[in-house]
Design a protein around this motif. Structure first.
Motif, mmCIF file in Angstrom:
data_model
loop_
_atom_site.group_PDB
_atom_site.id
_atom_site.type_symbol
_atom_site.label_atom_id
_atom_site.label_comp_id
_atom_site.label_asym_id
_atom_site.label_seq_id
_atom_site.Cartn_x
_atom_site.Cartn_y
_atom_site.Cartn_z
ATOM 1 N N SER A 1 1.711 43.632 -10.357
ATOM 2 C CA SER A 1 0.854 44.682 -11.535
ATOM 3 C C SER A 1 -0.460 44.330 -10.016
ATOM 4 O O SER A 1 -2.097 45.036 -10.223
ATOM 5 C CB SER A 1 0.156 44.355 -12.834
ATOM 6 O OG SER A 1 0.321 42.994 -13.031
ATOM 7 N N GLU A 2 -1.106 43.312 -9.421
ATOM 8 C CA GLU A 2 -2.055 42.889 -8.472
ATOM 9 C C GLU A 2 -1.480 43.343 -7.077
ATOM 10 O O GLU A 2 -2.343 42.802 -5.891
ATOM 11 C CB GLU A 2 -1.800 41.528 -8.846
ATOM 12 C CG GLU A 2 -1.837 40.534 -9.822
ATOM 13 C CD GLU A 2 -2.479 38.645 -9.960
ATOM 14 O OE1 GLU A 2 -2.758 38.530 -9.643
ATOM 15 O OE2 GLU A 2 -0.559 38.629 -10.744
ATOM 16 N N LEU A 3 -0.444 44.013 -7.050
ATOM 17 C CA LEU A 3 -0.120 44.670 -5.875
ATOM 18 C C LEU A 3 -1.161 46.272 -4.983
ATOM 19 O O LEU A 3 -0.493 46.692 -6.469
ATOM 20 C CB LEU A 3 1.127 44.383 -5.354
ATOM 21 C CG LEU A 3 1.136 42.693 -4.048
ATOM 22 C CD1 LEU A 3 1.179 42.004 -5.438
ATOM 23 C CD2 LEU A 3 2.765 42.618 -4.163
ATOM 24 N N SER A 4 -1.401 45.966 -4.125
ATOM 25 C CA SER A 4 -1.222 48.138 -3.685
ATOM 26 C C SER A 4 -0.005 48.415 -3.944
ATOM 27 O O SER A 4 1.322 47.988 -4.314
ATOM 28 C CB SER A 4 -1.630 47.445 -2.535
ATOM 29 O OG SER A 4 -1.148 48.023 -1.719
ATOM 30 N N GLY A 5 -0.388 50.105 -3.647
ATOM 31 C CA GLY A 5 1.799 50.944 -3.657
ATOM 32 C C GLY A 5 2.027 50.469 -2.535
ATOM 33 O O GLY A 5 3.667 50.421 -2.442
ATOM 34 N N GLY A 6 1.474 50.377 -1.380
ATOM 35 C CA GLY A 6 2.272 50.262 -0.587
ATOM 36 C C GLY A 6 2.468 48.524 -0.241
ATOM 37 O O GLY A 6 3.792 48.240 0.349
ATOM 38 N N MET A 7 2.246 47.733 -0.677
ATOM 39 C CA MET A 7 2.722 46.442 -0.914
ATOM 40 C C MET A 7 3.463 46.330 -1.338
ATOM 41 O O MET A 7 4.784 45.034 -1.429
ATOM 42 C CB MET A 7 1.542 44.595 -1.023
ATOM 43 C CG MET A 7 0.182 44.649 0.046
ATOM 44 S SD MET A 7 -0.737 44.055 -1.565
ATOM 45 C CE MET A 7 -0.844 42.598 -0.470
#
Lengths: 248, 263
Positions: free
Chosen positions: A129-135
């Protein structure tokens, strides 16, 4: 062809429903060679995903042959990153290894090195949940790479992303696959994406899917973004657009 | 450094919370005071409704005769056993239903039937089968909480994201691996919130069971009080029950929050 990884001969697939039989795939044959990037494009609902599911052994074929190189290991990357929210990034990336009971020191180090190499060093112990979609999509790719597949099957891996992340992630994926020397078969309905990534593009007809045409893409430029800048890019785009246009 | 505005904001939250709790306590106080007052003025019938001072006397009496805590503990003991059994059996049955969809399909109408049946109707039958003892009470409570637990947990299981299952299958995961690595962890929240449902159901079941057959417990106090027309005892029982159920509910909510915060 000495480097053939996968040979598909006369593949057919029918579905049975209460309302009758659906012909999804009709007589498809093609090969995939080592370290090749093949894209399959076709209108939505044409049976692209079915084809990938059959190759990943998630669905049974109705008839035809799939000849695999001995001990061919297949990795599957889904449209959705499908990261488990209760696992850390590292544990998510290790999931495939855990399932295969191959979570040993060497493999863990390999996964950590992949995560570090592709910009996720500070996120090993974070949650998805702490990551962006790309990551997240990058983690999903590393999770697939962790089991050291010989060939990767990619099912519209960028379609859940916004346009900018899409360009960035396809740049990342192309770089990762090239430097890890992987073979890939990707399905997409995005013509530009296919041209920017693929060595070869297979165009499928609408259902029941048949091969309409196969294009070999010869554009200089190492990365998807460079390819998009090339003059040849729009030429290929026109050709492929015409192929698909008739189906819509 | 916290800015002044942030300080103000935090303070306003605290003030609000304080006001709410004060008003809540005030309402409780007014309720009892009014009750006592109206009873003393003979406006309400103390024989039926009793009054707070009499209830307090009854509680003190019960405590001195050393009975009060026996009753409370009997009820608590039964609730906890029924609750624990309900959760474990519910989880096990839900897992079986999930792993064998054909069984789930077969038992579906029966589960619905049992779920809609008022379980009290089975009370007399349970007493005959299990005997007039604590066992009957626990079976009664279990009947009420188990079906609900099974249905809640099973629904959590079958609503799992299909793509995650596909992912597991693409790694050639076995059914057991899918269950342990995916299905149970991702239904974690559902399982936890079924605890809340379960504790209320267990309490209902235990009191119902105690009404039917018991020698001790809060339900026994209430039914005994009714039989000898000691309505102060009945009111005492109800009051204690309100407090117990409130505390149990808060306890489960507290545990729930502790467990869910991990994600």
């Amino acid at each position: 062809m000495k480097n053939k990884l996968l040979e598909i001969q006369n593949l057919r697939k029918n579905y049975h429903t209460q309302n009758g039989e659906i012909y999804a795939i009709d007589n498809i044959s093609f090969n995939i060679e080592n370290q090749e990037f093949v894209c399959i494009i076709g209108s939505s609902g044409c049976g692209k995903s079915t084809l990938l599911n059959i190759l990943a052994e998630l669905e049974e074929k109705s008839s035809g042959n799939i000849i695999k190189k001995e001990n061919l290991k297949i990795g599957y990357m889904l449209q959705d990153d499908a990261l488990f929210p209760w696992l850390t990034i590292l544990d998510n990336a290790l999931l495939g290894l855990v399932i295969e009971n191959k979570k040993n020191k060497e493999n863990i180090e390999y996964v950590i090195s992949l995560l570090e190499k592709y910009g996720l060093k500070d996120f090993l112990n974070k949650y998805p949940s702490e990551l962006s979609g790309g990551m997240r999509q990058r983690v999903a790719l590393i999770r697939t790479l962790a089991i050291k597949p010989d060939i990767l099957l990619l099912d519209e891996p960028f379609s859940a992303l916004d346009y900018v992340s899409r360009l960035k992630v396809s740049e990342d994926v192309s770089k990762i696959l090239k430097s890890e020397k992987k073979t890939a078969l990707m399905i997409t309905h995005d013509i530009a994406e296919a041209i920017s990534l693929a060595d070869r593009i297979i165009v499928l007809s609408k259902r029941p899917a048949k091969i309409k045409n196969i294009y070999k893409i010869n554009i200089d430029g190492n990365s998807p973004l460079e390819r998009r800048k090339s003059k040849l890019f729009s030429t290929y785009y026109d050709k492929l657009w015409k192929e698909l246009d008739n189906d819509i | 450094m916290i800015s002044n505005e942030q300080k103000k904001y935090l303070k306003s939250i605290k003030v609000k919370k304080f006001i709410i709790i004060s008003i809540q306590l005030f309402i409780v106080f007014i309720f009892f005071a009014l009750w006592e007052y109206l009873a003393n003025k003979n406006i309400i019938n103390t024989f039926v409704f009793s009054k707070p001072s009499k209830i307090l006397d009854t509680i003190i009496n019960l405590a001195i005769n050393n009975n009060l805590f026996t009753h409370i503990f009997t009820t608590l003991y039964e609730v906890i056993i029924a609750f624990t059994l309900g959760i474990f059996l519910g989880l096990i049955v839900a897992i079986i239903l999930y792993q064998f969809p054909i069984i789930a399909k077969i038992v579906d109408p029966f589960l619905t039937m049992i779920n809609s049946l008022p379980k009290v109707a089975l009370g007399p039958l349970i007493i005959i089968i299990a005997g007039a003892n604590t066992k009957s009470i626990i079976i009664m409570a279990l009947l009420i909480n188990l079906i609900v637990s099974i249905i809640t947990i099973y629904n959590g299981f079958i609503n799992i994201d299909e793509t995650k299952i596909k992912l597991m299958k693409s790694f050639k995961a076995t059914k057991k691996q899918i269950l342990i690595k995916l299905v149970i962890p991702s239904s974690y929240k559902t399982i936890i919130s079924s605890l809340k449902l379960n504790i209320s159901m267990s309490l209902i079941g235990v009191i119902m069971g105690e009404f039917l057959v018991s020698k001790a417990g809060i339900g026994y106090l209430i039914i005994y009080g009714t039989q000898v027309f000691n309505l102060s005892l009945v009111m005492t029982g109800i009051l204690i029950l309100v407090i117990i159920s409130f505390i149990l509910y808060k306890l489960v909510t507290f545990i729930e929050n502790k467990l869910i915060k991990k994600f």
